[in-house]
Design a protein around this motif. Structure first.
Motif, mmCIF file in Angstrom:
data_model
loop_
_atom_site.group_PDB
_atom_site.id
_atom_site.type_symbol
_atom_site.label_atom_id
_atom_site.label_comp_id
_atom_site.label_asym_id
_atom_site.label_seq_id
_atom_site.Cartn_x
_atom_site.Cartn_y
_atom_site.Cartn_z
ATOM 1 N N SER A 2 29.898 58.434 50.156
ATOM 2 C CA SER A 2 30.422 57.973 51.793
ATOM 3 C C SER A 2 29.650 58.823 52.683
ATOM 4 O O SER A 2 29.532 60.069 52.349
ATOM 5 C CB SER A 2 31.912 57.934 51.910
ATOM 6 O OG SER A 2 32.342 59.254 52.084
ATOM 7 N N SER A 27 31.169 53.630 53.156
ATOM 8 C CA SER A 27 30.478 53.615 51.880
ATOM 9 C C SER A 27 30.258 52.208 51.394
ATOM 10 O O SER A 27 30.731 51.322 52.119
ATOM 11 C CB SER A 27 31.365 54.588 50.735
ATOM 12 O OG SER A 27 32.556 53.584 50.423
ATOM 13 N N CYS A 31 35.588 51.581 53.993
ATOM 14 C CA CYS A 31 35.604 52.492 55.086
ATOM 15 C C CYS A 31 36.712 53.068 55.503
ATOM 16 O O CYS A 31 37.783 52.555 55.102
ATOM 17 C CB CYS A 31 34.910 51.813 56.058
ATOM 18 S SG CYS A 31 35.694 50.248 56.748
ATOM 19 N N LEU A 92 23.388 53.240 54.591
ATOM 20 C CA LEU A 92 23.723 54.463 53.648
ATOM 21 C C LEU A 92 22.640 55.315 53.252
ATOM 22 O O LEU A 92 22.698 56.491 53.340
ATOM 23 C CB LEU A 92 24.763 54.091 52.403
ATOM 24 C CG LEU A 92 25.921 53.398 53.015
ATOM 25 C CD1 LEU A 92 26.729 52.800 51.952
ATOM 26 C CD2 LEU A 92 26.924 54.521 53.766
#
Length: 107
Positions: A2, A27, A31, A92
């Protein structure tokens, strides 16, 4: 994995917008959100993750509140369209911290 983020998020339940919040951790699985009002555990939501004013929000079709602590709550993503999952993965990956190369310990 994350990452800590600071994005706006729009929360909706039963097709009505229930509020806005601030995304603080993100992530692929979920969240953590600071919301303007507390959300009860097991509330089901759809989310619009507002990553940038220039980009379309990342849409989460179905998510559930798993825990709350005051106005902070943990959200588990239950359903995303494949395109939205791909956008989330790209986001990400782009923001992931780069690990320094492994260096042997000095003796």
């Amino acid at each position: 994995m994350s990452m800590t983020v600071h994005y706006r998020v729009s929360l909706s339940s039963n097709s009505a917008t229930t509020g806005e919040g601030r995304l603080v951790d993100l992530s692929l699985e979920g969240c953590r959100i600071e919301s303007t009002q507390p959300l009860p555990v097991n509330t089901y939501l759809s989310l619009r993750l507002i990553i940038s004013p220039k980009e379309m929000p990342v849409l989460v079709d179905l998510a559930a509140v798993r825990w709350t602590r005051g106005t902070v709550c943990g959200i588990h993503f239950l359903s995303l369209q494949p395109l939205q999952t791909a956008r989330l993965k790209t986001l990400l990956a782009g923001a992931a911290p780069q690990n320094p190369p492994n260096t042997p310990d000095k003796e």
